[in-house]
Design a protein around this motif. Structure first.
Motif, PDB file in Angstrom:
ATOM      1  N   TRP A 379      14.432  50.767  62.798  1.00 19.06           N
ATOM      2  CA  TRP A 379      14.123  50.080  64.069  1.00 19.06           C
ATOM      3  C   TRP A 379      15.136  50.438  65.147  1.00 19.06           C
ATOM      4  CZ3 TRP A 379      12.846  44.909  61.234  1.00 19.06           C
ATOM      5  CH2 TRP A 379      11.456  44.766  61.112  1.00 19.06           C
ATOM      6  N   LEU A 382      14.548  53.633  66.950  1.00 16.63           N
ATOM      7  CA  LEU A 382      13.512  53.571  67.992  1.00 16.63           C
ATOM      8  C   LEU A 382      14.062  52.949  69.267  1.00 16.63           C
ATOM      9  CD1 LEU A 382      10.366  52.584  65.896  1.00 16.63           C
ATOM     10  CD2 LEU A 382      11.186  54.842  66.569  1.00 16.63           C
ATOM     11  N   ASP A 409       8.240  61.033  66.433  1.00 17.68           N
ATOM     12  CA  ASP A 409       8.284  61.339  65.008  1.00 17.68           C
ATOM     13  C   ASP A 409       8.896  60.198  64.194  1.00 17.68           C
ATOM     14  OD1 ASP A 409       7.145  63.848  65.372  1.00 17.68           O
ATOM     15  OD2 ASP A 409       9.067  64.829  65.673  1.00 17.68           O
ATOM     16  N   ASP A 411       8.889  57.060  64.815  1.00 24.60           N
ATOM     17  CA  ASP A 411       8.146  55.805  64.917  1.00 24.60           C
ATOM     18  C   ASP A 411       7.692  55.306  63.544  1.00 24.60           C
ATOM     19  OD1 ASP A 411       6.291  53.806  65.336  1.00 24.60           O
ATOM     20  OD2 ASP A 411       5.269  54.802  66.992  1.00 24.60           O
ATOM     21  N   VAL A 412       7.100  56.215  62.776  1.00 26.00           N
ATOM     22  CA  VAL A 412       6.486  55.784  61.515  1.00 26.00           C
ATOM     23  C   VAL A 412       7.523  55.439  60.442  1.00 26.00           C
ATOM     24  CG1 VAL A 412       6.201  58.038  60.411  1.00 26.00           C
ATOM     25  CG2 VAL A 412       4.464  56.254  60.077  1.00 26.00           C
ATOM     26  N   TYR A 413       8.777  55.813  60.662  1.00 24.06           N
ATOM     27  CA  TYR A 413       9.820  55.455  59.690  1.00 24.06           C
ATOM     28  C   TYR A 413       9.900  53.929  59.515  1.00 24.06           C
ATOM     29  CZ  TYR A 413      11.754  60.289  59.954  1.00 24.06           C
ATOM     30  OH  TYR A 413      11.926  61.658  59.910  1.00 24.06           O
ATOM     31  N   ALA A 414       9.441  53.196  60.544  1.00 21.68           N
ATOM     32  CA  ALA A 414       9.512  51.727  60.473  1.00 21.68           C
ATOM     33  C   ALA A 414       8.507  51.135  59.495  1.00 21.68           C
ATOM     34  CB  ALA A 414       9.291  51.131  61.863  1.00 21.68           C
ATOM     35  N   THR A 415       7.466  51.887  59.164  1.00 19.63           N
ATOM     36  CA  THR A 415       6.488  51.312  58.235  1.00 19.63           C
ATOM     37  C   THR A 415       6.272  52.126  56.976  1.00 19.63           C
ATOM     38  OG1 THR A 415       4.678  52.272  59.557  1.00 19.63           O
ATOM     39  CG2 THR A 415       5.201  49.964  59.961  1.00 19.63           C
ATOM     40  N   HIS A 421       9.226  44.806  57.621  1.00 20.91           N
ATOM     41  CA  HIS A 421       9.203  43.347  57.437  1.00 20.91           C
ATOM     42  C   HIS A 421       9.101  42.970  55.963  1.00 20.91           C
ATOM     43  CE1 HIS A 421       8.041  43.227  61.808  1.00 20.91           C
ATOM     44  NE2 HIS A 421       8.907  42.247  61.757  1.00 20.91           N
ATOM     45  N   ILE A 422       8.284  43.743  55.227  1.00 24.24           N
ATOM     46  CA  ILE A 422       8.137  43.459  53.788  1.00 24.24           C
ATOM     47  C   ILE A 422       9.469  43.683  53.085  1.00 24.24           C
ATOM     48  CG2 ILE A 422       6.892  44.072  51.692  1.00 24.24           C
ATOM     49  CD1 ILE A 422       4.875  43.127  53.529  1.00 24.24           C
TER      50      ILE A 422
ATOM     51  N   LEU B 323       4.571  35.175  60.055  1.00 25.11           N
ATOM     52  CA  LEU B 323       5.264  36.270  60.726  1.00 25.11           C
ATOM     53  C   LEU B 323       4.311  37.066  61.616  1.00 25.11           C
ATOM     54  CD1 LEU B 323       8.054  37.733  60.796  1.00 25.11           C
ATOM     55  CD2 LEU B 323       6.970  39.417  59.320  1.00 25.11           C
ATOM     56  N   ARG B 327       4.538  37.623  65.525  1.00 21.28           N
ATOM     57  CA  ARG B 327       4.662  38.958  66.111  1.00 21.28           C
ATOM     58  C   ARG B 327       3.663  39.159  67.243  1.00 21.28           C
ATOM     59  NH1 ARG B 327       4.553  43.033  61.050  1.00 21.28           N
ATOM     60  NH2 ARG B 327       4.892  44.617  62.647  1.00 21.28           N
ATOM     61  N   GLN B 386       4.273  48.998  70.615  1.00 19.38           N
ATOM     62  CA  GLN B 386       5.044  49.272  69.400  1.00 19.38           C
ATOM     63  C   GLN B 386       4.761  48.214  68.332  1.00 19.38           C
ATOM     64  OE1 GLN B 386       6.815  51.991  68.948  1.00 19.38           O
ATOM     65  NE2 GLN B 386       7.365  51.441  66.855  1.00 19.38           N
ATOM     66  N   ARG B 389       1.318  48.732  66.957  1.00 14.04           N
ATOM     67  CA  ARG B 389       1.326  49.926  66.089  1.00 14.04           C
ATOM     68  C   ARG B 389       1.857  49.530  64.712  1.00 14.04           C
ATOM     69  NH1 ARG B 389       3.188  52.308  62.057  1.00 14.04           N
ATOM     70  NH2 ARG B 389       5.312  52.812  62.528  1.00 14.04           N
ATOM     71  N   GLU B 390       3.002  48.859  64.685  1.00 16.39           N
ATOM     72  CA  GLU B 390       3.599  48.503  63.394  1.00 16.39           C
ATOM     73  C   GLU B 390       2.762  47.453  62.664  1.00 16.39           C
ATOM     74  OE1 GLU B 390       7.823  47.640  63.536  1.00 16.39           O
ATOM     75  OE2 GLU B 390       8.115  49.116  65.121  1.00 16.39           O
ATOM     76  N   GLY B 393       0.340  49.005  60.556  1.00 12.16           N
ATOM     77  CA  GLY B 393       0.865  49.849  59.487  1.00 12.16           C
ATOM     78  C   GLY B 393       0.578  51.322  59.701  1.00 12.16           C
ATOM     79  N   PHE B 397      -0.584  54.307  63.169  1.00 15.22           N
ATOM     80  CA  PHE B 397       0.089  55.543  63.584  1.00 15.22           C
ATOM     81  C   PHE B 397      -0.899  56.682  63.810  1.00 15.22           C
ATOM     82  CE2 PHE B 397       3.214  59.116  62.641  1.00 15.22           C
ATOM     83  CZ  PHE B 397       4.018  58.878  63.741  1.00 15.22           C
TER      84      PHE B 397
END
Lengths: 669, 669
Positions: A379, A382, A409, A411-415, A421-422, B323, B327, B386, B389-390, B393, B397
């Protein structure tokens, strides 16, 4: 400041491997070409992967027996540095060697290693990691794909029973994969033994899909468009019995299931736990991308000028504005904290996966640590990339200045590799479990006493008694308050106290949940989900702060240590500033001291301003890695040229007069 | 809830124009093709622009005399809806008709209108708006380009004196522009009269650059890659005297300068002020993009399930998680507030630019309002995109689900048409100036008294007296505190009190600045820059809250009004939660009440949960506008199909037993 020495410290235990990987990331043939459409970008990445494979640059984690390096820590360190070549290259390499290859290594046994790993390493056998399904991402245990044992033919029958069970988002699935490690419910003798991994060939050497295998292309994505993500489905596809990766569960020819781990839930989590390296490596890679963006924005912010300064004929350098300092310096502090915390994580990872420190407790701690740090750094990357983009204005939006496409690129590292969150919720649950352990073995009365004590302490701090104490001591003495805030013991007490109190509060609220009907218990838990995730975040921040503070002990040069101590204070105070409301309403900080936190942050950023270039130079990223036109000195040249133009014009006596200046003078009269 | 009626209210005064524009944005030939490389994307956008021009869809703002609609409000409303076709199309249209065309309209006179506007409207004459230079973006007054009058030939000589004075980031400059409105320092008879706008042809009809004109391509960008942004430079390029857009300043044949506005600074700001519509339209367009993303994420969050629920065989819908509510719902509340605030802004804009309410005061208020709202909504759009997007999941993306590419395109909205921080600083300065006006005409003693009164009130609230009062009243009575927080008068007092106090504090800190030497005054101002920008933000938030509250008055349906009132409360309470530390340390909220703010937000999101689909449906975006595969009901179908599969399997009696379930049962025994 001793920039070089600090740089070495940041490189950490596997510094040599990082340097070697940075050399690779500096090679033009491994760089991204921003002008390519996604179809060509994918082909370029595949070629680049072959270049890496030819060098053997990506074999470090594999067993020595098959030609690997048996060095998991070094492998991750080297992998993390690839992000500055092209994140698509990094992630495609991660799919091939970090997920597909690693699953064979970790979940398979020697026969599998001998049979497939040499071709995995050489990229003769590109593969996909087929775990996630369209309707089950975070909840892997509930995936729909089945692998049913057929004793008559001694084969597994792999099947996708409905649309939602299509595997999705898999790198190498749309085009290049020839096989996949497929996660499926293992069914034999009428019993479902839960999720296991199977080696499934999917394409011929010519790239034709094998019978029964279907594939779809995920198409254009928000980033990482050099990776051919796609979907896979299996229509009763048969594979040999021995294609089950059978380290944690096996099926004999007669169909009898056996496992070294009796408890199916523990077995499942053990299997998943072997794949923690993805999370570890994203923590490091995100931190590296953030460092690069800060190096670019700081260089530009130190050269770019805008609006007249107090000195006639001079414009103000961006980084001399308080706001610009406020925008960039706390991020630099966080990235240092992340960097040191990551080194701790990487050492823990290496200890477990090299076998040196491989105990169940260490594995569990490693997984919790990775689950805590990966969300924070992905996060933060980003946020940092966005702030740096904006801090560079229109120039920051151009691909030639790197930042915006890096952000796409990352961006998707967050999910991926676990939704952030999980992951934080997992950490929160672990904290609750650890909290509950304190009460283990206590009888009802002792437990009540312990809880009452904690509630009392909460009411005590909540009632403002401690706060009033601070007020009386500090009244009119800001220096005393600042001294208190600057004290690392204070920072630690505030940060750790917040985690402890939040967890104790949630535990208190949930303490009767186990006695409730299932639906009510779930509802009660849900009412505290947001708080639990906040508590996990607070825990991760504490770990980062501690790692930063520990790292200070290793700095020998006194001036460097002083600057880094200010930076650690800035990190700590920025966290306290973010959560100040909590500290105020729980009475842990008095209003008088609370009002000073922001002012002290202002003072710290101003003090660090002169060191900001050194701080980003210590990241060690030179031009071939940064490759941003605005971070090459071009802006300073432009500024110098225009100032020189005006100087010559002024001295020539031919400069036009200014109506505006003359009007102002007339007005004054 | 009356969704349709609420939808009409959201559409606002120019609803018919919005609907017509949405129909355009629904046409496939105006949609983005995500697979195109940027070079082809640019050509597609140009063709789309011709389609819009052929319809006359973009003529609304131009004078009726040349075939326009003389309807500035309707024009912006229609323009804002184009964002859902493709933001590149929107921005290229904005460059052509909103900047290039509008500059000719606003800064030129009838002769210019007659000569160029018909071709501008028809797109026979594509043009660039050449204001920003490489080294001067926010500080337009300091640009380097010169326009020097040559009386001998009665021509202007346009020149780029150094590299930093190249015009940059201009849409239509790299490829398609045939002319440009060039901003340059007007020099005649040895006097620089400041920045003026000139009409400069740059390319032949065949697209060849004219002699003396240079162009560079900005290449790939972080988004908006359908716009051909580029650079322009001029090497003593000659244009006729009458190509000066001379509404606010003219030069006679003999070189004598004249202007209806004597004060050069006021003249400059008047000229720039005529271009405010860019900011107005970005406020609306960003809000629309955020609405679309929320509509997608809510639809998906209402269908997608993950992890077992309390009901056996059922998984939990994402939006039933606290959550997930936390969000998305506060963002929905903010987007409603923005929408209503934007309507206020648009009416003010129309009033001024239609001439109906065109006074200097209204112009100044309009500029301040636009400067306050544009940063809030452009930043918020990025946050919302953002988060959405998250929240979707991996699916979030994929380009096929719209959100990530919208985010790429909207990114630059935060720094173009005025860097957001610079705009907020303008607002802050205006607030300080208004504050100072209170003291105008007061003598030294009266002023001292007034200031002392304010300082006293600050100390009063800072000393915690009011807070202690709240504590005593509330102790053990959360209901009373919640009632207090829910009261709109409380929310208004808290939000407005914060702005007033912050501004008064900064004004107090700066009150001696005018007596200091220039450098020290600048340093003092700089020490409060961060606070000033925070104050401006607080002001903008207050305006949004007020607009939302005003809009509640217009809702006739009682159940709708109740839901929207909760939503307004959620907006207000979320703001108060964000700034809670400030309210606590200034003593405006007691710790007891402070601790309840978050809990009350939790309660509001849970209460609004059942209305969330209605709330996004009221935005009125259907499939042809959203075009996100996950927001078409596909997820619900997948969920239904897999549940049906398991139901049939269970009932068939052929379902495998579960080792995991049996293990759990054995353990319990």
């Amino acid at each position: 400041m001793e920039v070089a020495e600090l740089g070495e410290q940041l490189l950490g235990a596997w510094g040599e491997y990082r340097k070697r990987s940075r050399k690779n990331a500096s090679r033009p043939e491994l760089h991204r070409d921003d002008t390519l459409p996604y179809t060509e970008h994918r082909e370029r990445i595949l070629e680049q992967l072959h270049l890496l494979a030819e060098e053997g640059a990506t074999n470090l984690a594999f067993p020595k027996r098959v030609g690997g390096g048996d060095n998991p820590g070094a492998n991750i360190a080297a992998f993390e540095e690839l992000v500055l070549a092209d994140p698509s290259l990094q992630i495609k390499a991660g799919v091939q060697w970090g997920l597909f290859g690693s699953a064979i290594t970790q979940l398979g046994t020697e026969e599998h290693h001998d049979k497939w790993l040499p071709d995995v390493m050489s990229l003769k056998l590109p593969g996909a990691f087929a775990m996630t399904e369209q309707t089950h991402g975070s909840d892997v245990a509930s995936i729909g794909t089945t692998a049913t044992y057929d004793g008559d033919t001694q084969e597994w029958v792999i099947n996708t029973p409905f649309r939602g069970a299509w595997k999705d988002y898999l790198g190498n699935a749309a085009l290049h994969g020839k096989a996949a490690v497929v996660f499926a419910q293992l069914i034999t003798q009428g019993m479902n033994h839960g999720v296991h991994a199977f080696f499934v060939p999917i394409r011929t050497d010519d790239g034709e899909l094998l019978p029964g295998v279907q594939s779809e292309d995920d198409g254009v994505k928000g980033g990482l468009n050099g990776v051919d993500n796609g979907r896979l489905a299996f229509d009763y596809v048969r594979i040999p019995r021995t294609n089950l990766l059978n380290r944690y569960g096996d099926v004999a020819e007669d169909g009898a299931y056996s496992s070294p781990i009796e408890n199916p839930a523990r077995r499942f989590f053990t299997m998943l736990g072997t794949l923690v390296q993805g999370r570890v490596s994203l923590d490091g890679a995100s931190t590296n991308a953030a460092k690069a963006a800060l190096a670019i924005a700081v260089r530009y912010g130190n050269e770019r000028r805008q609006f007249n300064s107090a000195t006639p004929g001079e414009e103000t350098v961006l980084l001399d504005y308080q706001l610009h300092q406020r925008r960039l310096l706390p991020h630099i502090a966080t990235v240092y904290a992340q960097s040191f915390a990551h080194e701790t994580l990487l050492k823990q990872f290496h200890g477990v996966f090299s076998g040196e420190l491989d105990t169940p407790e260490n594995r569990e701690d490693l997984e919790t640590l990775a689950a805590a740090l990966k969300p924070m750094s992905t996060w933060k990357a980003l946020d940092v990339l966005q702030e740096c983009r904006e801090a560079c204005g229109g120039a920051g939006f151009l691909a030639e200045n790197r930042i915006p496409l890096l952000r796409h690129d990352l961006d998707v590292y967050a999910t991926f590799e676990g939704d952030n969150h999980i992951l934080l919720q997992l950490v929160g649950k672990r904290l609750l479990a650890d909290y509950a352990k304190q009460f283990k073995g206590l009888d009802q009365r002792q437990m009540a006493g312990k809880i009452a004590g904690q509630v009392a302490s909460r009411i005590y701090s909540g009632s403002g008694l401690r706060r009033v104490g601070q007020t009386i001591i500090d009244f009119g003495q800001p220096a005393r308050s600042v001294g208190w805030l600057r004290n690392p013991a204070t920072q630690h007490e505030l940060l750790s106290g917040r985690v402890e109190t939040m967890i104790a509060d949630i535990a208190g609220a949930l303490r009767n949940a186990s006695k409730l009907p299932k639906a009510e218990a779930a509802a009660l838990f849900n009412e505290h989900q947001h708080e639990l995730i906040e508590a996990a975040r607070a825990h991760a921040e504490l770990l980062q702060w501690e790692a930063f503070s520990d790292a200070l002990e290793d700095i020998r040069d006194i001036p460097t240590k002083r600057v880094l101590t200010w930076l650690r204070d800035l990190f700590g105070l920025s966290l306290i500033e973010q959560h100040l409301a909590w500290y105020l309403y729980t009475g842990r900080i008095s209003p008088q001291r609370g009002a000073l936190v922001g002012k002290y942050v202002n003072r710290l950023v101003a003090r660090l301003r002169t060191h900001v270039q050194d701080l980003v130079d210590a990241f060690g990223y030179d031009d071939p890695l940064l490759r941003a036109k605005i971070a090459t000195g071009a802006e300073a040249e432009r500024q110098a040229e225009s100032r020189e133009y005006y100087r010559v014009l002024r001295e020539s006596g031919e400069a036009p007069r200014s109506e505006h200046e003359e009007f102002k003078k007339r007005r004054k009269r």
